[in-house]
Each structure stands twice: as C-alpha cells, then as structure tokens.
Design an enzyme around this catalytic site. Sequence first.
Site, PDB file in Angstrom:
ATOM      1  N   SER A  88       0.566  -1.395   0.229  1.00  0.00           N
ATOM      2  CA  SER A  88       0.164  -0.300   0.153  1.00  0.00           C
ATOM      3  C   SER A  88       0.939   0.941  -0.170  1.00  0.00           C
ATOM      4  CB  SER A  88      -0.890   0.053   1.493  1.00  0.00           C
ATOM      5  OG  SER A  88      -1.829   0.995   1.148  1.00  0.00           O
ATOM      6  N   TYR A 137      -1.568  -0.593  10.502  1.00  0.00           N
ATOM      7  CA  TYR A 137      -2.181  -1.110   8.631  1.00  0.00           C
ATOM      8  C   TYR A 137      -0.959  -0.761   8.016  1.00  0.00           C
ATOM      9  CZ  TYR A 137      -3.846  -0.821   4.230  1.00  0.00           C
ATOM     10  OH  TYR A 137      -4.816  -1.351   2.739  1.00  0.00           O
TER      11      TYR A 137
END
Length: 285
Positions: free
Chosen positions: A176, A189
């Site tokens: 990401s 995350y």
Amino acid sequence: MADQTFPPQAQAHQPGREAEMQPRPASAMETWQPSGKLAGKVALVTGGDSGIGRAVAIGFAKEGADVAILYLDETEDAQDTRRRIEAEGRRCLAVAGDIGDPGFCQQAVKRAVERLGRLDILVNNAAEQHVCEDFAEIPVEQVERTFRTNILGMMWMTKAALPHLLEGSAIINTTSITAYKGNPTLIDYASTKGAIVAFTRSLSAALEKRKIRVNGVAPGPIWTPLIPASFDADRTAQHGSGAPMERAGQPDEVAPSYIFLASAADSSYMSGQVLHPNGGSVVNG
C-alpha cells in the site's frame, strides 16, 4: 475519469461488501483487451471476491487463466466474481475461510491444485484495516488481528503454495501507499504493509535460484469495499480527493499492474519490485 466524490456511506462490518456500495466499483475489467498472456495458467487470488482482488481475478481469466478465489464470508460478492470468471470460459473455485489460519491456507491451496490441476500464480491480496485516532488506545486484539490477516496470512499462503510453484511462476503481494507515506490513524495497517515490502524483497532473493519472480503492488486510494467498512460516511465520501489526481482510483485501474507482473513474457526481468498505481503520488523506495 472525472474528479469525483461518493455518496456518504459506511458499512458496519469488515470486510466490506461490494454489493452494498454506491456506486459499485469498476472491477469487472469490461474494457480490457486480452491477448492470451496467461493462457493455460492457474492463479490463486486471496480477497478475490471484490475490489482489487475481483478485478485481478477477472483480468486473469480474460487473459486465459483458471482462477481460485479465497474470501472470508462475502458469499454474494464471491459468487458474482465466480460467475464473471466462468463467463470468460475459465474455471473458478471459490473458497471461504480465514487466511490467518495456517491450516486453512494449506487446505485452500490443496483444493485449488486438486480442482484446477496446478498452480502458477499466487496473488496475496486479502487485508483488513481499522481506524484508531489515538494509538495509545489501540486494542491489542486489533493489532494482532491486523498482523495475522495482512502479513502472517500472506506468509502462510506463500508457504502452502511454494511446493506447487515451478520455474516461471509468479508471486504478487499487495502492499500500500501507506507503507511509504504512513498514516496516523492506520498505524498497525501501515506497519503490516511495510512488512509486506520487506517480505517481497526478501522472498524474491530467496527464490531467485528457483526462477520464481516475486513482486508487489502498492495501490493508493482505491474505491473498494474496504473503504466504507473502515471509515465513517463523511470520510468515505471524500475518499481519494487528496491524491494528486484529486480522485480515488478504481480496481480496474490497478489490476493491469498484476497482469503485467503475472506475465512472464512481459515482466521476465522484474523481481523484488513494487509498482505504484496511486493517482500520482511520488513515494520513491
């Protein structure tokens, strides 16, 4: 695609459901022009029921691959994806379960190989995220769960798949933009996504002699079920507006990166790399 905002919406469960989103993400690869890049191949895509995983699975099918998709419990989305893959004349196996469980990973790979005959491409894509405004208050259980799904599950899936992958196979991991830019409310995350970058680079080096390529994709803000399942309605409505292109991307705009990395003809000289479909953010690294 024009600048956009989305209708305010949120989902009270994670992972989210694509069937409940308004508007639905563009994840059917409807304008993709296939050329048989993956003819005769078999792919396994975790989180293949919706969002980026769905677009990747359908794109692979359009390029000639049979596809196994893994999902947690989003049965309606998974069956929709399966129908779209089969409409391309390809076989599809949809398996429900938790990739945070090493036993499930072993059984899922076994079922895929038994049903589809082999395994050539592994896409580690499934993930979850949970907003926490104050890290001092983050629940221990949340951190453990996020790591178990996002990076430990990726390791268990890869461990299960490796005995079946031969020379020329490909592993593609979804990281990401948060691995590179960080995120103050998604610290656990973002940390898992940073670990995925290191995992991708290390695994690539480990598999060089076996001639198995390992690469990653680091999407920016993409319109997927993870967004309304993670954020409140107002934040969801503005998703992607801070990107240089001033909009969120669609799964169909990300899937071509995976098709490129899965194709030995196209990306034979790439391993240990990460592609960045993120709407124009320059992250380096």
